[in-house]
Scaffold this motif. Structure first.
Motif, PDB file in Angstrom:
ATOM      1  N   TYR A  23      28.445  12.447  -4.335  1.00 40.22           N
ATOM      2  CA  TYR A  23      27.145  12.214  -4.421  1.00 40.22           C
ATOM      3  C   TYR A  23      27.219  11.144  -5.231  1.00 40.22           C
ATOM      4  O   TYR A  23      25.824  11.177  -5.818  1.00 40.22           O
ATOM      5  N   ASP A  24      27.962  10.058  -4.759  1.00 37.89           N
ATOM      6  CA  ASP A  24      26.802   8.703  -5.130  1.00 37.89           C
ATOM      7  C   ASP A  24      27.951   7.572  -5.014  1.00 37.89           C
ATOM      8  O   ASP A  24      29.646   7.773  -5.171  1.00 37.89           O
ATOM      9  N   GLY A  25      27.334   6.506  -5.203  1.00 37.86           N
ATOM     10  CA  GLY A  25      28.040   5.592  -4.020  1.00 37.86           C
ATOM     11  C   GLY A  25      28.498   5.804  -2.208  1.00 37.86           C
ATOM     12  O   GLY A  25      28.302   6.888  -1.823  1.00 37.86           O
ATOM     13  N   CYS A  35      20.604  11.320  -5.477  1.00 40.45           N
ATOM     14  CA  CYS A  35      21.526  11.512  -6.719  1.00 40.45           C
ATOM     15  C   CYS A  35      21.920  10.135  -7.129  1.00 40.45           C
ATOM     16  O   CYS A  35      22.253  10.053  -7.608  1.00 40.45           O
ATOM     17  N   SER A  36      21.526   9.329  -6.575  1.00 43.27           N
ATOM     18  CA  SER A  36      21.649   7.840  -6.661  1.00 43.27           C
ATOM     19  C   SER A  36      21.344   7.682  -7.879  1.00 43.27           C
ATOM     20  O   SER A  36      20.108   7.853  -7.901  1.00 43.27           O
ATOM     21  N   VAL A  37      21.984   6.746  -8.836  1.00 40.24           N
ATOM     22  CA  VAL A  37      21.527   6.176  -9.893  1.00 40.24           C
ATOM     23  C   VAL A  37      21.265   4.930  -9.509  1.00 40.24           C
ATOM     24  O   VAL A  37      21.915   3.872  -9.308  1.00 40.24           O
ATOM     25  N   ALA A  38      20.180   4.481 -10.166  1.00 40.15           N
ATOM     26  CA  ALA A  38      19.714   2.979  -9.562  1.00 40.15           C
ATOM     27  C   ALA A  38      20.226   2.099 -10.996  1.00 40.15           C
ATOM     28  O   ALA A  38      20.415   2.604 -12.119  1.00 40.15           O
ATOM     29  N   THR A  46      18.522  11.587 -13.679  1.00 42.20           N
ATOM     30  CA  THR A  46      18.178  11.743 -11.398  1.00 42.20           C
ATOM     31  C   THR A  46      18.760  12.898 -11.505  1.00 42.20           C
ATOM     32  O   THR A  46      19.401  13.592 -11.745  1.00 42.20           O
ATOM     33  N   PRO A  47      16.985  14.119 -11.365  1.00 46.05           N
ATOM     34  CA  PRO A  47      17.959  15.313 -11.629  1.00 46.05           C
ATOM     35  C   PRO A  47      17.927  15.522 -10.068  1.00 46.05           C
ATOM     36  O   PRO A  47      17.710  14.967  -8.897  1.00 46.05           O
ATOM     37  N   CYS A  48      19.761  16.240  -9.167  1.00 54.02           N
ATOM     38  CA  CYS A  48      20.108  16.580  -8.244  1.00 54.02           C
ATOM     39  C   CYS A  48      20.405  17.915  -7.877  1.00 54.02           C
ATOM     40  O   CYS A  48      20.870  18.466  -8.993  1.00 54.02           O
ATOM     41  N   SER A  49      20.639  18.213  -7.033  1.00 53.83           N
ATOM     42  CA  SER A  49      21.422  19.154  -7.183  1.00 53.83           C
ATOM     43  C   SER A  49      22.780  19.227  -5.708  1.00 53.83           C
ATOM     44  O   SER A  49      22.591  18.667  -4.929  1.00 53.83           O
ATOM     45  N   LEU A  50      23.680  20.033  -5.737  1.00 56.33           N
ATOM     46  CA  LEU A  50      24.948  20.258  -5.395  1.00 56.33           C
ATOM     47  C   LEU A  50      25.026  20.804  -4.788  1.00 56.33           C
ATOM     48  O   LEU A  50      25.483  21.747  -5.512  1.00 56.33           O
TER      49      LEU A  50
ATOM     50  N   PHE B  87      25.748  23.365  -8.155  1.00 55.70           N
ATOM     51  CA  PHE B  87      25.385  22.214  -9.202  1.00 55.70           C
ATOM     52  C   PHE B  87      23.382  22.204  -9.658  1.00 55.70           C
ATOM     53  O   PHE B  87      23.776  21.127  -8.855  1.00 55.70           O
ATOM     54  N   ILE B  89      23.045  18.459 -11.815  1.00 48.37           N
ATOM     55  CA  ILE B  89      23.469  17.374 -11.718  1.00 48.37           C
ATOM     56  C   ILE B  89      22.294  16.221 -12.802  1.00 48.37           C
ATOM     57  O   ILE B  89      21.184  16.404 -11.663  1.00 48.37           O
ATOM     58  N   GLY B 100      30.843   1.872  -7.519  1.00 44.44           N
ATOM     59  CA  GLY B 100      31.891   2.729  -7.174  1.00 44.44           C
ATOM     60  C   GLY B 100      31.150   4.101  -6.796  1.00 44.44           C
ATOM     61  O   GLY B 100      30.712   3.894  -6.109  1.00 44.44           O
TER      62      GLY B 100
END
Lengths: 162, 157
Positions: A23-25, A35-38, A46-50, B87, B89, B100
């Motif tokens: 979910y990131d990268g 979902c990416s975090v700066a 950062t809220p997101c759902s998966l 989920f 998150i 990463g």
């Protein structure tokens, strides 16, 4: 004989049911781009759902992991940068104290050199994503090694008064 | 003779015991204001209250390889095939700065641990090599192997 054991081991491994989702990268599907975090996000959440879908019946206990790639927790200086005394409950607010010497290179942060409690690179880079779900009940205790649990304690109030 | 100082001593003892048992976050909140020269765990990682949080303890047990998984939680119910689990998150950990990747994994275990076909495949490969060599040497023995105890190859100076 090796072949027989080999097939047995492979069968045991194949019996494990696993499902994962990045979910990131680099390589994250575009549906999860939110979902990416700066890098300079200043710790904002950062809220997101998966959604994970079980490919086959998964028998309890099912384990929820987070996976990190390209994060070298085994770097020599990273591994050493911690204060076991502080994690066990020792308290000190003087920078020259021996509790902070093992945390180099990160014993204090900020313009005022505010001492970290707990100090060290490992503690400061703690993974702080949270995962919650309403579909199943996730137990978040009993996940650490029992031998580790006894090594961590909070400083007593009395110590903080000195 | 009655103990005159006992009562006050036991009172002060139980009072100090009570004080030491006050949980850290409560006392810390009052203390932080008085001591701006320290930055505590729940200030730089707000989702983690203090060092006894199990997620923190799991993180402090450093991983041996750059690609690793850490246990987040245990689900004690069966999950039916095809059932989706959603989920929510709260993502706060930046990974793009070091190229990463983050993933979420749900996994069951076997008597050997997680999903890893390496050992099984290694055993199979070695087993096949052994069989191959066994056949090879067997054939060699049948077609022109020497008798045990054959002295014709012995050379004396």
């Amino acid at each position: 004989m090796f072949v027989a054991i080999g097939f047995g081991l492979k069968a045991a491994s194949d019996a494990v049911v696993e499902v994962s989702q990045q979910y990131d990268g680099a390589g994250t599907p575009s549906s999860l781009a939110g979902c990416s975090v700066a890098t300079n996000g200043n710790g904002s959440v950062t809220p997101c759902s998966l959604t994970l879908t079980a490919p086959a019946l998964m028998r309890a206990p099912v384990y929820l992991y987070y996976q990190l790639d390209n994060f070298y927790q085994n770097h020599r200086r990273y591994v050493a940068s911690r204060s076991d005394a502080q994690l066990a409950g020792a308290y000190s607010n003087s920078a020259g104290d021996s509790t902070y010497s093992s945390c180099s290179p990160l014993a204090a942060v900020g313009a005022n050199s505010s001492l970290l409690a707990p100090c060290g690179l490992i503690a400061y880079s703690v993974f702080n994503d949270t995962f919650t779900t309403s579909s199943v009940n996730v137990q978040e205790t009993g996940i650490a090694w029992p031998s580790d649990l006894s090594k961590y304690a909070n400083p007593s109030v009395r110590d903080q008064r000195t | 003779m009655p103990c005159t100082r006992c009562l006050s001593r036991s009172l002060s003892l139980s009072l100090s015991l009570l004080l030491s048992r006050i949980s850290f976050p409560i006392a810390q909140a009052a203390f932080v204001a008085a001591n701006p020269q320290m930055t505590f765990l729940n200030q730089y990682a707000p989702t983690i209250a203090n060092v006894t949080n199990e997620h923190f303890i799991v993180w402090m047990r450093v991983a041996a390889l750059p690609s690793f998984r850490k246990l987040y939680g245990i689900i004690n119910t069966d999950i039916q095939a095809g059932s989706p689990i959603t989920f929510n998150i709260g993502a706060a950990f930046p990974v793009n700065g070091f190229s990463g990747r983050k993933s979420l994994v749900l996994s069951t275990t076997s008597f050997l641990g997680g999903k890893n076909a390496f050992l099984g495949i290694a055993y199979i490969v070695v087993g096949f090599i052994c069989i191959l060599l066994a056949i090879l040497f067997g054939l060699r023995q049948i077609f022109g192997g020497r008798r045990l105890g054959d002295t014709s190859f012995l050379v004396y100076r």
